[in-house]
Enzyme design. Structure first.
Site, mmCIF file in Angstrom:
data_model
loop_
_atom_site.group_PDB
_atom_site.id
_atom_site.type_symbol
_atom_site.label_atom_id
_atom_site.label_comp_id
_atom_site.label_asym_id
_atom_site.label_seq_id
_atom_site.Cartn_x
_atom_site.Cartn_y
_atom_site.Cartn_z
ATOM 1 N N HIS A 23 10.336 52.651 95.667
ATOM 2 C CA HIS A 23 10.327 52.739 97.131
ATOM 3 C C HIS A 23 10.967 54.010 97.684
ATOM 4 O O HIS A 23 11.275 54.079 98.869
ATOM 5 C CB HIS A 23 10.956 51.492 97.761
ATOM 6 C CG HIS A 23 10.087 50.280 97.632
ATOM 7 N ND1 HIS A 23 8.792 50.238 98.096
ATOM 8 C CD2 HIS A 23 10.313 49.078 97.075
ATOM 9 C CE1 HIS A 23 8.276 49.052 97.843
ATOM 10 N NE2 HIS A 23 9.168 48.338 97.208
ATOM 11 N N ASP B 25 8.301 57.231 93.240
ATOM 12 C CA ASP B 25 7.048 56.498 93.082
ATOM 13 C C ASP B 25 5.929 57.408 92.580
ATOM 14 O O ASP B 25 5.071 56.975 91.804
ATOM 15 C CB ASP B 25 6.638 55.849 94.405
ATOM 16 C CG ASP B 25 7.440 54.589 94.715
ATOM 17 O OD1 ASP B 25 8.215 54.148 93.848
ATOM 18 O OD2 ASP B 25 7.301 54.057 95.827
#
Length: 326
Positions: A216, A221
């Site tokens: 997140h 990511d």
């Protein structure tokens, strides 16, 4: 009785001096501790069949020298936003990892990384902070560096997002550097179930592949997705190879315009989605299929929905330059 029991236990706890003397001193060398690496211990646990081990994903560094033969440039991109609506919500973080690849979809080197925060016009909602870990204090006075981002985006042959239908509209509303680019979606354009995965969320893909990462945050990511896309498969085709091939194929968007109202549940059950016309599309139910499925879908609409063999529902052919747009 307790005194008697204690005396019996003492017989086993304390060795007789005569017996101890008969045995004599021990001449055995103390055993040397065996040092195992973390990977040795992890492998031993896995081989026991009783454990599954998650290894921390390590981000690849930027290559100092590019490998020859990887002439194409891809960018994995991720955004964190204040909400779900690209018209009213704002980007608060962008992460991008640029990498080289060849015409067969083999990945080469990381050649650029960018991550930046931006202060929105309104306070970040508490649920977004809980999800992303990004606070108002973190973004205060922050501004995404468009020029640094431009150096990665402009030369890119393909932009990849894990849910491009979400990220592309936000990015194109944010800056013109994203318009006119080819996009691919690593959620919808890879058959993850055929590869043994039971879900498509990034955290689940990472976990089932045997890894964990700091999720997140945008750049983290991006790095995680790159590793999953470049994961070796038994058939020799990586997820990125499948994604790249899918991005080169045209898709067909079919609009069931003027379909009878009473057929809406049938269309929804088949996978059609409703467009209210506010995004510039026709006001109707619609679906997106591959070129190879166009004939079957038109036959379904003509026989089951319109019940008129001559019906010609509107269709739009889409390439990677058109898919996932506003």
């Amino acid at each position: 009785m307790s005194v008697h029991r204690d005396s019996q236990l003492d017989m086993f706890a304390k060795a007789s001096p005569a017996i101890a003397k008969a045995r004599g001193p021990s001449h055995r060398r103390p055993s040397q501790p065996v040092v195992h690496s973390d990977e040795d211990m992890a492998r031993a646990l896995e081989e026991s069949g009783n454990y599954r081990i998650l290894r921390k994903l390590a981000a690849r560094p930027i290559a100092s020298v590019r490998q020859p033969g990887f002439s194409r440039l891809g960018v994995i991109l991720d955004t964190e936003t204040t909400g779900l609506n690209h018209r009213s919500d704002e980007i608060i973080e962008i992460g991008a990892v640029a990498f080289t690849f060849d015409d067969d979809g083999a990945i080469g080197d990381i050649v650029g990384i960018y991550g930046g925060l931006q202060q929105p016009s309104r306070p970040i909602p508490p649920d977004i902070t809980r999800l992303t870990g990004i606070t108002d204090a973190m973004v205060e006075g922050q501004l995404i560096d468009i020029q640094s981002l431009r150096t990665l985006i402009e030369p890119a042959d393909l932009i990849i997002a894990h849910n491009a239908g979400f990220d592309r509209p936000f990015c194109e509303a944010f800056s013109k550097i994203f318009t006119g680019k080819a996009w691919a979606c690593s959620v919808s354009e890879i058959d993850w179930s055929a590869r043994g995965f039971e879900g498509t969320k990034l955290g689940y893909l990472v976990g089932q592949a045997g890894y964990f990462h700091e999720g997140h945050r945008a750049v983290d990511d991006c790095h995680a997705l790159l590793e999953i896309l470049d994961r070796e498969q038994r058939n020799g085709e990586s997820p990125f190879t499948e994604l790249y091939r899918a991005s080169q194929r045209s898709r067909i968007r079919i609009f069931a315009e003027h379909s009878p109202f009473e057929m809406k549940d049938h269309l929804k059950a088949r996978g059609y989605r409703w467009s209210d016309g506010s995004d510039g599309r026709l006001k109707s139910w619609w679906i997106e299929v591959g070129e190879e499925d166009l004939g079957d879908e038109l036959s379904y609409l003509r026989s089951d929905i319109y019940r008129w063999a001559e019906a010609e529902p509107p269709i739009v052919r889409l390439t990677a330059f058109d898919r996932f747009k506003l």
